[in-house]
Design a protein around this motif. Sequence first.
Motif, short mmCIF file in Angstrom:
data_model
loop_
_atom_site.label_atom_id
_atom_site.label_comp_id
_atom_site.label_asym_id
_atom_site.label_seq_id
_atom_site.Cartn_x
_atom_site.Cartn_y
_atom_site.Cartn_z
N GLU A 70 -0.13 7.67 -5.32
CA GLU A 70 -1.07 7.89 -4.18
C GLU A 70 -1.77 6.69 -4.15
O GLU A 70 -2.56 6.50 -4.92
CB GLU A 70 -1.73 9.16 -4.13
CG GLU A 70 -1.38 10.35 -3.58
CD GLU A 70 -2.36 11.46 -3.66
OE1 GLU A 70 -3.53 11.20 -3.47
OE2 GLU A 70 -1.77 12.43 -4.20
N ASN A 71 -1.61 5.85 -3.09
CA ASN A 71 -2.25 4.44 -2.87
C ASN A 71 -2.31 4.08 -1.29
O ASN A 71 -1.43 4.64 -0.61
CB ASN A 71 -1.96 3.39 -3.82
CG ASN A 71 -0.50 2.81 -3.56
OD1 ASN A 71 -0.20 2.66 -2.29
ND2 ASN A 71 0.32 2.96 -4.61
N LYS A 125 -0.21 8.19 -17.50
CA LYS A 125 0.51 8.47 -16.44
C LYS A 125 -0.23 8.17 -15.18
O LYS A 125 0.43 8.59 -13.96
CB LYS A 125 0.62 10.09 -16.31
CG LYS A 125 1.68 10.28 -17.34
CD LYS A 125 2.32 12.04 -16.97
CE LYS A 125 3.49 12.35 -18.00
NZ LYS A 125 3.35 13.61 -18.48
N GLY A 126 -1.19 7.46 -15.02
CA GLY A 126 -2.03 6.92 -13.88
C GLY A 126 -0.97 5.62 -13.25
O GLY A 126 -0.13 5.25 -13.99
N GLN A 127 -1.28 5.21 -12.02
CA GLN A 127 -0.64 4.01 -11.48
C GLN A 127 -0.70 2.87 -12.29
O GLN A 127 0.15 2.22 -12.44
CB GLN A 127 -0.79 3.76 -10.20
CG GLN A 127 -2.33 3.56 -9.76
CD GLN A 127 -2.52 3.28 -8.27
OE1 GLN A 127 -1.48 3.21 -7.66
NE2 GLN A 127 -3.74 3.09 -7.78
N LYS A 145 -11.18 9.69 -8.17
CA LYS A 145 -11.28 10.14 -6.86
C LYS A 145 -12.71 9.99 -6.41
O LYS A 145 -13.79 10.74 -6.36
CB LYS A 145 -10.98 11.54 -6.61
CG LYS A 145 -9.53 12.00 -7.20
CD LYS A 145 -8.58 12.06 -6.22
CE LYS A 145 -7.27 12.36 -6.51
NZ LYS A 145 -6.48 11.57 -7.68
N VAL A 146 -12.97 8.89 -5.31
CA VAL A 146 -14.36 8.29 -5.08
C VAL A 146 -15.18 9.47 -4.24
O VAL A 146 -16.17 9.68 -4.72
CB VAL A 146 -14.29 7.22 -4.35
CG1 VAL A 146 -15.52 6.82 -3.80
CG2 VAL A 146 -13.80 5.99 -5.05
N ASP A 147 -14.56 10.21 -3.53
CA ASP A 147 -15.15 11.32 -2.83
C ASP A 147 -15.60 12.46 -3.78
O ASP A 147 -16.67 12.80 -3.60
CB ASP A 147 -14.59 11.83 -1.52
CG ASP A 147 -14.50 10.79 -0.55
OD1 ASP A 147 -15.28 9.97 -0.42
OD2 ASP A 147 -13.27 10.70 0.35
N LEU A 148 -14.64 12.73 -4.79
CA LEU A 148 -14.80 13.93 -5.49
C LEU A 148 -16.05 13.74 -6.34
O LEU A 148 -16.78 14.66 -6.85
CB LEU A 148 -13.57 14.28 -6.31
CG LEU A 148 -12.63 15.33 -5.69
CD1 LEU A 148 -11.54 15.62 -6.49
CD2 LEU A 148 -13.20 16.71 -5.04
N LYS A 157 3.73 6.10 4.71
CA LYS A 157 3.82 7.35 5.20
C LYS A 157 3.55 7.76 6.53
O LYS A 157 4.53 8.05 7.10
CB LYS A 157 3.09 8.46 4.16
CG LYS A 157 4.16 9.56 3.75
CD LYS A 157 3.37 10.30 2.64
CE LYS A 157 3.16 9.93 1.28
NZ LYS A 157 2.05 10.62 0.48
N LEU A 158 2.41 7.27 6.94
CA LEU A 158 1.74 7.42 8.40
C LEU A 158 2.76 6.60 9.41
O LEU A 158 2.89 7.42 10.44
CB LEU A 158 0.42 7.01 8.37
CG LEU A 158 -0.57 7.70 7.52
CD1 LEU A 158 -1.95 7.10 7.54
CD2 LEU A 158 -0.70 9.17 8.15
N SER A 159 3.32 5.69 9.00
CA SER A 159 3.76 4.93 9.90
C SER A 159 5.30 5.46 10.29
O SER A 159 5.90 5.09 11.20
CB SER A 159 3.97 3.35 9.48
OG SER A 159 5.05 3.35 8.20
N ASP A 160 5.87 6.43 9.41
CA ASP A 160 7.17 7.01 9.46
C ASP A 160 6.85 7.97 10.71
O ASP A 160 7.95 8.60 11.12
CB ASP A 160 7.51 7.62 8.28
CG ASP A 160 7.89 6.70 7.33
OD1 ASP A 160 8.23 5.61 7.52
OD2 ASP A 160 7.80 6.92 6.12
N HIS A 161 5.60 8.59 10.99
CA HIS A 161 5.40 9.34 11.86
C HIS A 161 4.62 9.19 13.04
O HIS A 161 4.70 9.82 14.18
CB HIS A 161 4.71 10.62 11.18
CG HIS A 161 5.47 11.17 9.97
ND1 HIS A 161 6.66 11.87 10.05
CD2 HIS A 161 5.09 11.13 8.58
CE1 HIS A 161 7.13 12.10 8.88
NE2 HIS A 161 6.09 11.67 7.98
N LEU A 162 3.90 8.15 12.81
CA LEU A 162 2.84 7.92 14.00
C LEU A 162 3.06 6.61 14.59
O LEU A 162 3.67 5.64 14.02
CB LEU A 162 1.38 7.66 13.28
CG LEU A 162 0.79 9.03 12.81
CD1 LEU A 162 -0.50 8.62 12.06
CD2 LEU A 162 0.72 10.15 13.70
#
Length: 282
Positions: A157-158, A9-11, A63-66, A165-170
Amino acid sequence: MKIIVTGAKGQLGKELLEVFVREGYSVFPYSKQQLDITNPIQIREVFQKVKPDVVVNAAAFTKVDLCETELEKSYLINGLGPYYLAVEAKERNVKLIHVSTDYVFSGDQLTPYVEGDAPFPKTIYGKSKRLGEELALVFYENVTVVRTSWLYGHESENFVNTIKKLSDHLNEIQVVNDQYGCPTYTKDLSNVIKELVTKPSGIYHVTNEGCCSWFEFAKEIIKSLKKQTKIVPVSTEEYGLKTPRPRYSVLSNKKLNDSGIKVRNWKDGLNEYLEKEFKYED
Ligand SMILES: NC(=O)c1ccc[n+]([C@@H]2O[C@H](COP(=O)([O-])OP(=O)(O)OC[C@H]3O[C@@H](n4cnc5c(N)ncnc54)[C@H](OP(=O)(O)O)[C@@H]3O)[C@@H](O)[C@H]2O)c1
């Protein structure tokens, strides 16, 4: 040919299924809930039931940070998981293809990493993935380790989907300009993994051709999407990431190319991805 895909189920797992099914293989996809690679008893039961010819391990704790705070979980999934799979694969003479990462390298080099370069991971994620490679390779001779980098795949999520997603709002997005790597489309990687089923075992570096910084990657995403959002270059220090990433983790595809397998340029892979992923949007 019967193929088990773990982490289905991963990408990457999702794309591997499509590629193997299209090729006419009998594919047995196992999600984390159906097969936990840290459970050797469950692995044995699944191998007994399916009797596979090949196992592709796309399961990992990514999850590199986790990973920095969840050490036990990192080493268990990324280190011992591949070992347990190798033990069972050896017992039944099954080929194991294990997916690994550019993070096994320090990122201090200035030229593309080849398979023979000495790993020197600096993060827990990288260290745990390196342990998985080593244990599998030392224990069983019929293991292929596929190191890849900067993956993006559909409905996941990538980086590509985050920038979109960010470019839709910023109107403006800050992106790191001093880390270099090879963006890689899961479809292109999956096609190569399919080819590697019949190639000699060993370590292979597999990415889309070419390299860029995260800033250049983001600029190309925005350009292809025909958006107006401004991408602003910042240094790693300015951006302030919790866990240090390799500065330069470009992998060389030379060994792969010499074995007769070519991968297209990252910009071509990205364009096809964007077309498919956002086909129904304005
Ligand atoms: N993403 C990248 O940029 C990148 C770069 C270089 C290399 N890689 C490598 O490429 C491979 C595929 O990565 P990806 O991006 O497809 O990762 P992903 O999307 O995070 O997929 C990994 C899958 O493994 C599952 N999993 C976690 N623990 C498991 C366990 N104990 N048993 C079985 N399955 C388990 C996860 O389930 P949950 O989500 O439910 O935990 C998830 O479905 C990994 O080996 C990764 O290290 C990735």
